[in-house]
Write a protein that holds these residues in place. Structure first.
Motif, PDB file in Angstrom:
ATOM      1  N   PRO A 132     -17.590   3.316 -26.243  1.00 16.39           N
ATOM      2  CA  PRO A 132     -18.819   3.125 -25.464  1.00 16.39           C
ATOM      3  C   PRO A 132     -19.191   1.646 -25.355  1.00 16.39           C
ATOM      4  CG  PRO A 132     -19.342   3.999 -27.641  1.00 16.39           C
ATOM      5  CD  PRO A 132     -17.845   3.977 -27.530  1.00 16.39           C
ATOM      6  N   VAL A 133     -19.841   1.274 -24.286  1.00 16.79           N
ATOM      7  CA  VAL A 133     -20.247  -0.105 -24.062  1.00 16.79           C
ATOM      8  C   VAL A 133     -21.185  -0.593 -25.156  1.00 16.79           C
ATOM      9  CG1 VAL A 133     -22.218   0.420 -22.556  1.00 16.79           C
ATOM     10  CG2 VAL A 133     -20.951  -1.735 -22.258  1.00 16.79           C
ATOM     11  N   SER A 134     -21.902   0.320 -25.797  1.00 20.04           N
ATOM     12  CA  SER A 134     -22.864  -0.050 -26.839  1.00 20.04           C
ATOM     13  C   SER A 134     -22.215  -0.681 -28.069  1.00 20.04           C
ATOM     14  CB  SER A 134     -23.675   1.180 -27.269  1.00 20.04           C
ATOM     15  OG  SER A 134     -22.804   2.176 -27.789  1.00 20.04           O
ATOM     16  N   GLU A 135     -20.899  -0.579 -28.205  1.00 19.44           N
ATOM     17  CA  GLU A 135     -20.219  -1.173 -29.356  1.00 19.44           C
ATOM     18  C   GLU A 135     -20.012  -2.674 -29.212  1.00 19.44           C
ATOM     19  OE1 GLU A 135     -19.705   0.571 -32.189  1.00 19.44           O
ATOM     20  OE2 GLU A 135     -20.761   2.134 -31.067  1.00 19.44           O
ATOM     21  N   PHE A 136     -20.231  -3.206 -28.018  1.00 19.28           N
ATOM     22  CA  PHE A 136     -20.065  -4.640 -27.781  1.00 19.28           C
ATOM     23  C   PHE A 136     -21.426  -5.331 -27.820  1.00 19.28           C
ATOM     24  CE2 PHE A 136     -16.504  -2.495 -25.807  1.00 19.28           C
ATOM     25  CZ  PHE A 136     -15.444  -3.181 -26.380  1.00 19.28           C
ATOM     26  N   ASP A 137     -21.396  -6.620 -28.159  1.00 15.67           N
ATOM     27  CA  ASP A 137     -22.644  -7.399 -28.255  1.00 15.67           C
ATOM     28  C   ASP A 137     -23.650  -6.705 -29.171  1.00 15.67           C
ATOM     29  OD1 ASP A 137     -21.885  -9.482 -26.326  1.00 15.67           O
ATOM     30  OD2 ASP A 137     -22.016  -7.870 -24.851  1.00 15.67           O
ATOM     31  N   GLY A 189     -20.372  -7.375 -33.270  1.00 16.36           N
ATOM     32  CA  GLY A 189     -21.136  -8.309 -32.447  1.00 16.36           C
ATOM     33  C   GLY A 189     -20.344  -9.007 -31.369  1.00 16.36           C
ATOM     34  N   LEU A 190     -19.051  -8.791 -31.309  1.00 19.33           N
ATOM     35  CA  LEU A 190     -18.229  -9.443 -30.283  1.00 19.33           C
ATOM     36  C   LEU A 190     -18.548  -8.882 -28.895  1.00 19.33           C
ATOM     37  CD1 LEU A 190     -14.710  -9.417 -31.987  1.00 19.33           C
ATOM     38  CD2 LEU A 190     -16.317 -11.338 -31.854  1.00 19.33           C
ATOM     39  N   SER A 191     -18.439  -9.727 -27.902  1.00 22.65           N
ATOM     40  CA  SER A 191     -18.534  -9.274 -26.518  1.00 22.65           C
ATOM     41  C   SER A 191     -17.210  -8.618 -26.126  1.00 22.65           C
ATOM     42  CB  SER A 191     -18.810 -10.460 -25.591  1.00 22.65           C
ATOM     43  OG  SER A 191     -17.657 -11.290 -25.521  1.00 22.65           O
ATOM     44  N   LEU A 192     -17.183  -7.991 -24.973  1.00 20.63           N
ATOM     45  CA  LEU A 192     -15.945  -7.406 -24.457  1.00 20.63           C
ATOM     46  C   LEU A 192     -14.846  -8.463 -24.378  1.00 20.63           C
ATOM     47  CD1 LEU A 192     -14.569  -4.884 -23.027  1.00 20.63           C
ATOM     48  CD2 LEU A 192     -15.182  -6.058 -20.909  1.00 20.63           C
ATOM     49  N   ASP A 193     -15.175  -9.624 -23.823  1.00 22.59           N
ATOM     50  CA  ASP A 193     -14.164 -10.675 -23.678  1.00 22.59           C
ATOM     51  C   ASP A 193     -13.728 -11.234 -25.023  1.00 22.59           C
ATOM     52  OD1 ASP A 193     -13.690 -10.859 -20.808  1.00 22.59           O
ATOM     53  OD2 ASP A 193     -15.777 -11.459 -20.677  1.00 22.59           O
ATOM     54  N   GLU A 194     -14.648 -11.373 -25.950  1.00 21.63           N
ATOM     55  CA  GLU A 194     -14.272 -11.853 -27.283  1.00 21.63           C
ATOM     56  C   GLU A 194     -13.349 -10.862 -27.980  1.00 21.63           C
ATOM     57  OE1 GLU A 194     -18.234 -14.496 -28.376  1.00 21.63           O
ATOM     58  OE2 GLU A 194     -18.245 -12.327 -28.732  1.00 21.63           O
ATOM     59  N   PRO A 244     -10.332 -17.802 -16.279  1.00 21.59           N
ATOM     60  CA  PRO A 244     -10.805 -16.413 -16.166  1.00 21.59           C
ATOM     61  C   PRO A 244     -11.844 -16.205 -15.085  1.00 21.59           C
ATOM     62  CG  PRO A 244     -11.876 -17.493 -18.010  1.00 21.59           C
ATOM     63  CD  PRO A 244     -10.882 -18.484 -17.447  1.00 21.59           C
ATOM     64  N   LEU A 245     -11.781 -15.045 -14.487  1.00 22.87           N
ATOM     65  CA  LEU A 245     -12.845 -14.506 -13.650  1.00 22.87           C
ATOM     66  C   LEU A 245     -13.618 -13.505 -14.501  1.00 22.87           C
ATOM     67  CD1 LEU A 245     -10.662 -13.878 -10.483  1.00 22.87           C
ATOM     68  CD2 LEU A 245     -12.487 -15.579 -10.665  1.00 22.87           C
ATOM     69  N   LYS A 246     -14.681 -12.953 -13.966  1.00 24.92           N
ATOM     70  CA  LYS A 246     -15.464 -11.959 -14.690  1.00 24.92           C
ATOM     71  C   LYS A 246     -14.606 -10.724 -14.964  1.00 24.92           C
ATOM     72  CE  LYS A 246     -19.686  -9.214 -14.388  1.00 24.92           C
ATOM     73  NZ  LYS A 246     -20.842  -8.839 -13.569  1.00 24.92           N
ATOM     74  N   SER A 247     -14.642 -10.247 -16.197  1.00 22.33           N
ATOM     75  CA  SER A 247     -13.911  -9.038 -16.581  1.00 22.33           C
ATOM     76  C   SER A 247     -14.711  -7.797 -16.194  1.00 22.33           C
ATOM     77  CB  SER A 247     -13.662  -9.021 -18.094  1.00 22.33           C
ATOM     78  OG  SER A 247     -12.845 -10.100 -18.475  1.00 22.33           O
ATOM     79  N   TYR A 248     -13.994  -6.679 -16.105  1.00 19.34           N
ATOM     80  CA  TYR A 248     -14.610  -5.389 -15.819  1.00 19.34           C
ATOM     81  C   TYR A 248     -14.068  -4.390 -16.833  1.00 19.34           C
ATOM     82  CZ  TYR A 248     -15.377  -0.784 -13.924  1.00 19.34           C
ATOM     83  OH  TYR A 248     -15.737   0.533 -13.804  1.00 19.34           O
ATOM     84  N   ALA A 249     -14.907  -3.457 -17.244  1.00 15.62           N
ATOM     85  CA  ALA A 249     -14.440  -2.341 -18.082  1.00 15.62           C
ATOM     86  C   ALA A 249     -15.235  -1.090 -17.762  1.00 15.62           C
ATOM     87  CB  ALA A 249     -14.581  -2.682 -19.563  1.00 15.62           C
ATOM     88  N   VAL A 250     -14.545   0.028 -17.760  1.00 18.05           N
ATOM     89  CA  VAL A 250     -15.184   1.335 -17.689  1.00 18.05           C
ATOM     90  C   VAL A 250     -15.093   1.919 -19.093  1.00 18.05           C
ATOM     91  CG1 VAL A 250     -13.055   2.493 -16.909  1.00 18.05           C
ATOM     92  CG2 VAL A 250     -15.272   3.575 -16.527  1.00 18.05           C
ATOM     93  N   HIS A 251     -16.187   2.539 -19.554  1.00 15.37           N
ATOM     94  CA  HIS A 251     -16.282   3.007 -20.934  1.00 15.37           C
ATOM     95  C   HIS A 251     -16.462   4.524 -20.985  1.00 15.37           C
ATOM     96  CE1 HIS A 251     -16.662  -1.069 -22.574  1.00 15.37           C
ATOM     97  NE2 HIS A 251     -17.264  -1.326 -21.434  1.00 15.37           N
ATOM     98  N   ASP A 252     -16.266   5.058 -22.189  1.00 16.03           N
ATOM     99  CA  ASP A 252     -16.491   6.497 -22.440  1.00 16.03           C
ATOM    100  C   ASP A 252     -15.681   7.385 -21.502  1.00 16.03           C
ATOM    101  OD1 ASP A 252     -18.182   6.779 -24.645  1.00 16.03           O
ATOM    102  OD2 ASP A 252     -19.945   6.256 -23.461  1.00 16.03           O
ATOM    103  N   ILE A 253     -14.431   7.035 -21.279  1.00 19.47           N
ATOM    104  CA  ILE A 253     -13.655   7.759 -20.270  1.00 19.47           C
ATOM    105  C   ILE A 253     -13.314   9.191 -20.680  1.00 19.47           C
ATOM    106  CG2 ILE A 253     -12.743   5.665 -19.239  1.00 19.47           C
ATOM    107  CD1 ILE A 253     -10.067   6.302 -20.664  1.00 19.47           C
ATOM    108  N   PHE A 254     -13.377   9.505 -21.981  1.00 22.27           N
ATOM    109  CA  PHE A 254     -13.075  10.861 -22.432  1.00 22.27           C
ATOM    110  C   PHE A 254     -14.318  11.672 -22.757  1.00 22.27           C
ATOM    111  CE2 PHE A 254      -9.030   8.735 -23.912  1.00 22.27           C
ATOM    112  CZ  PHE A 254      -8.280   9.222 -22.866  1.00 22.27           C
ATOM    113  N   LYS A 255     -15.479  11.119 -22.525  1.00 22.17           N
ATOM    114  CA  LYS A 255     -16.729  11.792 -22.888  1.00 22.17           C
ATOM    115  C   LYS A 255     -16.968  13.050 -22.053  1.00 22.17           C
ATOM    116  CE  LYS A 255     -21.594  10.715 -23.553  1.00 22.17           C
ATOM    117  NZ  LYS A 255     -22.626   9.718 -23.299  1.00 22.17           N
TER     118      LYS A 255
END
Length: 194
Positions: free
Chosen positions: A126-131, A139-144, A160-171
């Motif tokens: 989940p996205v909540s695990e970053f930052d 506490g790491l960001s997605l990129d870190e 680098p350009l801005k990264s993208y991520a989709v999260h919780d894909i199996f939820k």
């Protein structure tokens, strides 16, 4: 016209990773870029590749999109093998950057590629695990959390350009249309406003 190489780093595993989600993102990126007058080449690592052809594709590309599922906190092993094979051919960096004559030249500054790259990730996390200091990534960001992958491209001279991520894909409640709209917004920011 600008040139974009899209690298499909997916690796098939029955039941959990068949590749449909990765394909949706690559199709969306390809259509978006071609509609906006970019020339697009793709590499699907798992289907095989010729090393010298890949060497030349990276030299040709003004931009690279590396689309991959996150397996055990990094890229699939076939994708790592691809980079090991393709980037050891001596065409993407002159040296590690250091110089006995010039102490200002530091490690990692010998890259010959001058393009830009984008990471696009599919994640069960989940996205909540970053930052989040209490999150899994401390506490790491997605990129870190993906610093090793970023450094592959940066070592070769790319930015680098801005990264993208989709999260919780199996939820079970993934709204793919909504996620692809978010992805397209990142593509606009990265490729039309660049």
């Amino acid at each position: 016209m600008k040139n974009v190489l899209i690298i499909n780093g997916h690796q098939y595993y029955d039941v959990v990773a068949k590749g449909e989600l990765t394909a949706s993102y690559i199709d969306t990126a390809t259509n978006f870029l071609e509609e906006n007058s970019f020339t697009v080449k793709t590499t699907h690592i798992e289907k095989g590749y010729e090393i010298e052809e890949e060497v030349q594709k990276l030299v040709w590309a003004d931009y690279v999109i590396f689309q991959y599922p996150v397996y055990w906190m990094s890229m699939p092993w076939l994708a790592k093998k691809y980079f090991d094979e393709v980037l050891t051919q001596g065409k993407h960096y002159a040296s590690d950057g250091r110089s006995r004559e010039d102490a200002s030249k530091t490690y990692g500054s010998g890259g010959l590629l001058k393009g830009k790259y984008m990471l696009s990730l599919t994640y069960n996390c989940p996205v909540s695990e970053f930052d989040n200091e209490k999150g899994f990534f401390d506490g790491l960001s997605l990129d870190e959390a993906h610093i090793a992958v970023h450094k592959i491209f940066q070592f070769c001279g790319m930015t680098p350009l801005k990264s993208y991520a989709v999260h919780d894909i199996f939820k079970g409640d993934l709204n793919l249309d909504f996620e692809l709209e978010k992805f397209e917004k990142v593509l606009k920011d990265n490729f039309l406003l660049d």
